[in-house]
Design a protein around this motif. Sequence first.
Motif, PDB file in Angstrom:
ATOM      1  N   ASN A 126      10.873  48.321  54.763  1.00 52.62           N
ATOM      2  CA  ASN A 126      11.640  47.379  55.584  1.00 52.62           C
ATOM      3  C   ASN A 126      10.784  46.588  56.565  1.00 52.62           C
ATOM      4  OD1 ASN A 126      14.118  48.252  54.452  1.00 52.62           O
ATOM      5  ND2 ASN A 126      14.129  50.022  55.818  1.00 52.62           N
ATOM      6  N   ASP A 127       9.477  46.825  56.560  1.00 44.70           N
ATOM      7  CA  ASP A 127       8.605  46.193  57.545  1.00 44.70           C
ATOM      8  C   ASP A 127       8.008  44.877  57.041  1.00 44.70           C
ATOM      9  OD1 ASP A 127       9.009  48.265  59.305  1.00 44.70           O
ATOM     10  OD2 ASP A 127       7.246  49.374  58.659  1.00 44.70           O
ATOM     11  N   ASN A 128       7.784  43.964  57.981  1.00 41.60           N
ATOM     12  CA  ASN A 128       6.957  42.786  57.720  1.00 41.60           C
ATOM     13  C   ASN A 128       5.503  43.223  57.893  1.00 41.60           C
ATOM     14  OD1 ASN A 128       8.452  40.394  57.087  1.00 41.60           O
ATOM     15  ND2 ASN A 128       9.322  40.489  59.127  1.00 41.60           N
ATOM     16  N   ILE A 129       4.714  43.156  56.849  1.00 43.18           N
ATOM     17  CA  ILE A 129       3.326  43.630  56.925  1.00 43.18           C
ATOM     18  C   ILE A 129       2.398  42.538  56.401  1.00 43.18           C
ATOM     19  CG2 ILE A 129       1.698  45.432  56.250  1.00 43.18           C
ATOM     20  CD1 ILE A 129       4.008  47.301  55.805  1.00 43.18           C
ATOM     21  N   GLY A 130       1.300  42.318  57.112  1.00 46.09           N
ATOM     22  CA  GLY A 130       0.292  41.358  56.694  1.00 46.09           C
ATOM     23  C   GLY A 130      -1.091  42.004  56.714  1.00 46.09           C
ATOM     24  N   LEU A 131      -2.094  41.256  56.267  1.00 45.55           N
ATOM     25  CA  LEU A 131      -3.443  41.817  56.149  1.00 45.55           C
ATOM     26  C   LEU A 131      -4.491  40.833  56.647  1.00 45.55           C
ATOM     27  CD1 LEU A 131      -5.390  44.021  55.054  1.00 45.55           C
ATOM     28  CD2 LEU A 131      -5.286  42.847  52.839  1.00 45.55           C
ATOM     29  N   THR A 132      -5.308  41.300  57.593  1.00 47.40           N
ATOM     30  CA  THR A 132      -6.461  40.558  58.092  1.00 47.40           C
ATOM     31  C   THR A 132      -7.732  41.287  57.681  1.00 47.40           C
ATOM     32  OG1 THR A 132      -5.397  39.500  59.991  1.00 47.40           O
ATOM     33  CG2 THR A 132      -7.738  39.927  60.176  1.00 47.40           C
ATOM     34  N   LEU A 133      -8.719  40.550  57.180  1.00 46.50           N
ATOM     35  CA  LEU A 133     -10.014  41.127  56.838  1.00 46.50           C
ATOM     36  C   LEU A 133     -11.065  40.558  57.775  1.00 46.50           C
ATOM     37  CD1 LEU A 133      -9.920  40.841  52.924  1.00 46.50           C
ATOM     38  CD2 LEU A 133      -9.121  42.720  54.369  1.00 46.50           C
ATOM     39  N   PHE A 134     -12.005  41.390  58.168  1.00 44.16           N
ATOM     40  CA  PHE A 134     -13.071  40.897  59.036  1.00 44.16           C
ATOM     41  C   PHE A 134     -14.379  41.611  58.745  1.00 44.16           C
ATOM     42  CE2 PHE A 134     -11.327  44.502  61.348  1.00 44.16           C
ATOM     43  CZ  PHE A 134     -12.429  45.132  61.907  1.00 44.16           C
ATOM     44  N   ALA A 135     -15.452  40.859  58.920  1.00 46.85           N
ATOM     45  CA  ALA A 135     -16.821  41.394  58.891  1.00 46.85           C
ATOM     46  C   ALA A 135     -17.555  40.625  59.981  1.00 46.85           C
ATOM     47  CB  ALA A 135     -17.449  41.195  57.514  1.00 46.85           C
ATOM     48  N   GLY A 136     -18.401  39.641  59.583  1.00 50.08           N
ATOM     49  CA  GLY A 136     -19.006  38.778  60.591  1.00 50.08           C
ATOM     50  C   GLY A 136     -18.068  37.657  61.000  1.00 50.08           C
ATOM     51  N   GLU A 137     -16.985  37.486  60.263  1.00 46.95           N
ATOM     52  CA  GLU A 137     -15.927  36.531  60.575  1.00 46.95           C
ATOM     53  C   GLU A 137     -14.609  37.170  60.154  1.00 46.95           C
ATOM     54  OE1 GLU A 137     -16.150  33.090  57.905  1.00 46.95           O
ATOM     55  OE2 GLU A 137     -17.787  34.140  56.867  1.00 46.95           O
TER      56      GLU A 137
END
Length: 332
Positions: A126-137
Amino acid sequence: MTFANPSYLFLLLLLIPYIVWYWFNHRKALPSIQVSSTVAFVKAPKSFRNYLLHIPFVLRLLAATFAIIALARPQTTNQFTNKNIEGIDIMLAMDVSTSMLAEDLRPNRIEAAKQVAIEFINGRPNDNIGLTLFAGEAFTQCPMTTDHAVLLNLLNGMRVDMAQRGLIEDGTTIGMGIANAVTRLKDSKAKSKVIILLTDGTNNCGQISPNTAADIAASFGIRVYTIGVGTNGTAPYPMSVGGRIHYMNVPVEIDTKTLATIAKATGGEFYRATNTEKLHEVYAQIDQMEKTKMKVQQYTKHYEAFQKYAIWAVIFLLLDLLLRNTVLRRIP
């Protein structure tokens, strides 16, 4: 379509022994006559009744099938109902720097993090879920969505060696990772907004410091749960030398102080995951966090739909009686 009395559908199983009985009984009931030779009958024309011989049996089967379905009372639904579900807005911020290829977690840190994240997503439909990826940016791999099939597809398609192959600048910009996730959550109307940040290193690049990013998150009412993943001491890291993979032990340097500060400043928690089992436990603990209740209106109304099945059952039964007493009538 639903059934008010679905248990009646089990009566359809009785048709199986009836079919078996008919087959064996039909073979025994065929008339026979002893003759010296059947050559004279090879080219004898067949009556159309020969081709209709099993039609009454098929009609009885259809009549019984439709009658049983009618007894089960099929219904269509069409009505409004209000119900409360629980859900929050979550952004997963995952470190994809080259150090995440270390194999102190199996098969390596980033693959272990992916698998645990997939289980976490599947457990929160039931959740709104998103994904962020990071390394040097940092960048958004998937905006917040309730279409978890899309999210899981993008998560599964994430390359574990993005930074190593130059697809993204290497490094660890924790502040930018948080800031990118905040941009996706800041306009959310949900009462609970959460960032789950997973990293194995120390912030060493980026235009926004982790503490500044934490203050920004706190100003929007966003809680940040931080996870430091990796064993204590050293970890085996794969190195390609001469076309072969060699392992070297590299020190595990996790800025636990900064991660704990970020969590505290935003009302979240800091966790250390030194192995895959511990990572499962961390996500399980986060899964128990407060959820926001949302009121959802659902329209459902039941309409009886058995009439047409009952009518067809009667039609097939009448056809059976008609054929057996006219063109397919047998004389004992």
